[in-house]
Design an enzyme around this catalytic site. Structure first.
Site, mmCIF file in Angstrom:
data_model
loop_
_atom_site.group_PDB
_atom_site.id
_atom_site.type_symbol
_atom_site.label_atom_id
_atom_site.label_comp_id
_atom_site.label_asym_id
_atom_site.label_seq_id
_atom_site.Cartn_x
_atom_site.Cartn_y
_atom_site.Cartn_z
ATOM 1 C CE1 TYR A 113 46.504 38.932 32.236
ATOM 2 C CE2 TYR A 113 46.693 36.983 31.019
ATOM 3 C CZ TYR A 113 46.719 37.552 32.303
ATOM 4 O OH TYR A 113 46.967 36.728 33.371
ATOM 5 C CB ILE A 120 48.488 49.155 41.396
ATOM 6 C CG1 ILE A 120 47.612 48.662 40.049
ATOM 7 C CG2 ILE A 120 48.109 48.069 42.474
ATOM 8 C CD1 ILE A 120 48.548 47.697 39.429
ATOM 9 N N GLY A 152 41.240 39.201 44.356
ATOM 10 C CA GLY A 152 41.226 38.056 43.299
ATOM 11 C C GLY A 152 41.295 36.709 43.678
ATOM 12 N N GLY A 168 45.943 43.513 44.158
ATOM 13 C CA GLY A 168 44.827 42.838 43.718
ATOM 14 C C GLY A 168 44.571 41.597 44.492
ATOM 15 C CE LYS A 186 49.632 39.120 34.172
ATOM 16 N NZ LYS A 186 50.105 39.433 35.478
HETATM 17 N N1 SER Z 1 43.603 32.705 32.965
HETATM 18 C C1 SER Z 1 44.277 33.836 32.221
HETATM 19 C C2 SER Z 1 43.344 34.311 31.352
HETATM 20 O O1 SER Z 1 42.524 33.414 30.832
HETATM 21 C C3 SER Z 1 45.483 33.481 31.453
HETATM 22 O O2 SER Z 1 46.450 33.612 32.418
HETATM 23 O O3 SER Z 1 43.240 35.376 30.992
#
Ligand code: SER
Length: 336
Positions: A153, A54, A13, A10, A157
């Protein structure tokens, strides 16, 4: 013989930008994987660039065949807002991609006989407070509290934090002769604000978007309420934290995942700084109730005592310094 390198996924980014610039200064060769080609300025600092996902196992096979990797920054991920539109893809990239990288790290370590330091950015999205009243009452949260994320997300994580810990401490614990080669180290980042890049697909993006729009003299409609408060940190402090934890002696580390805190302004406080620094700025408030609910599930503040105690985390930028010394001057220069 294979070339010793650092691997960054990544890499194109926001964190990758800052990290590559910083590592290039140290002179260690870097290999990158990103879904898109790197900008020429970044590509120049990189020994070899692989373009692809990936989740493509052939890319990792080629890296394993050609390079000796003992440090990985696994940054590739779909952020929280984007992941809500494509949760299956988010799971593939954020979880299956990370699993492949962990397995890759174990194989790299087996091939050269040393442990591979695996740096993993997690997020305040790993927390999930049930409602605003609870969030305000909870105040500063410890790593092991409120681990009930409400986004794909955040789930991704949090789960990968555990899988990383598994690889580092318990991988194949019932096998007769396994040597664990992954040294997994994770930072739970707050919202990150960079003066040189703008995020995409996150839910903490309003802070960066507001500052950059203000500097460009463009109107900005903020998608959260003015009183919204979550932790933030500048990108240079995030990069330094990654490097400092990567270098920390293993025996000092009491956990595999660490909170980091720097400052936690409300959206209105950020707006005040933006409109003072850039008088042409026009900020309005157009609350997106769904994105607001996500931010309202993230803590007001986090307890980063473990990071400070174990490996000396000490961010340079508090709220005032972040804006006065880094964000305002650098963003102003960028759009001049
Ligand atoms: N900055 C990220 C998001 O807003 C949070 O880790 O998804």
């Amino acid at each position: 013989m294979r070339t010793p390198v650092i691997l960054i996924t990544g890499a194109g980014g926001e964190i990758g930008h800052g990290l590559i610039a910083r590592l290039a200064g140290i002179g260690r060769p870097i290999v990158t994987i990103d879904i898109a080609p790197l900008e020429p300025a970044l590509a120049r600092s990189v020994r070899r660039e692989f373009t692809g996902s990936i989740t493509d196992k052939w890319i990792l096979e080629r890296v394993l065949a050609e390079f000796e990797v003992d440090l990985i920054f696994h940054l590739a991920a779909l952020l929280s807002t984007r992941s809500e539109f494509t949760p299956i893809t988010a799971h593939e990239v954020n979880v299956e991609g990370t699993l492949r990288l962990l397995e890759f790290a174990q194989h790299e370590g087996e091939s050269h006989g040393r442990r591979v330091v695996f740096m993993y950015p997690s997020s305040i999205a790993a927390y999930g407070l049930p409602d605003l009243a609870t969030k305000l009452r909870a105040g500063s949260v410890h790593e092991d509290e409120w681990n009930t994320p409400r986004t794909m997300y955040g789930c991704n994580k949090l789960y990968c934090e555990h899988v990383g810990r598994y690889y580092a401490r318990h991988y194949k614990q019932l096998a007769a002769d396994t040597t664990r080669r992954v040294d997994f180290r994770c930072l739970r980042f707050p919202g990150l604000i960079s003066a040189v890049t703008v995020p995409s697909g996150g839910t903490s993006d309003y802070a960066s978007e507001m500052m950059h729009a203000a500097a460009r003299g463009e109107p900005y409609a903020c998608f959260v309420r003015p009183d919204t408060r979550i932790p933030f940190m500048t990108m240079p402090d995030a990069i330094e934290a990654l490097l400092r934890l990567a270098e920390a002696p293993c025996e000092r580390l009491t956990r595999t995942a660490y909170n980091l805190a720097a400052f936690n302004p409300t959206a209105e406080e950020i707006c005040k700084v933006a409109t003072t620094a850039f008088p042409g700025a026009k900020v309005s408030w157009r609350v997106d109730v769904k994105r607001q609910a996500i931010v309202d599930s993230w803590p007001v503040s986090v307890d980063d005592g473990a990071a400070r105690g174990d490996w000396g985390f000490a961010p340079l930028h508090d709220f005032a310094r972040a804006f006065e010394e880094y964000l305002v001057p650098t963003i102003r220069e960028r759009y001049r």
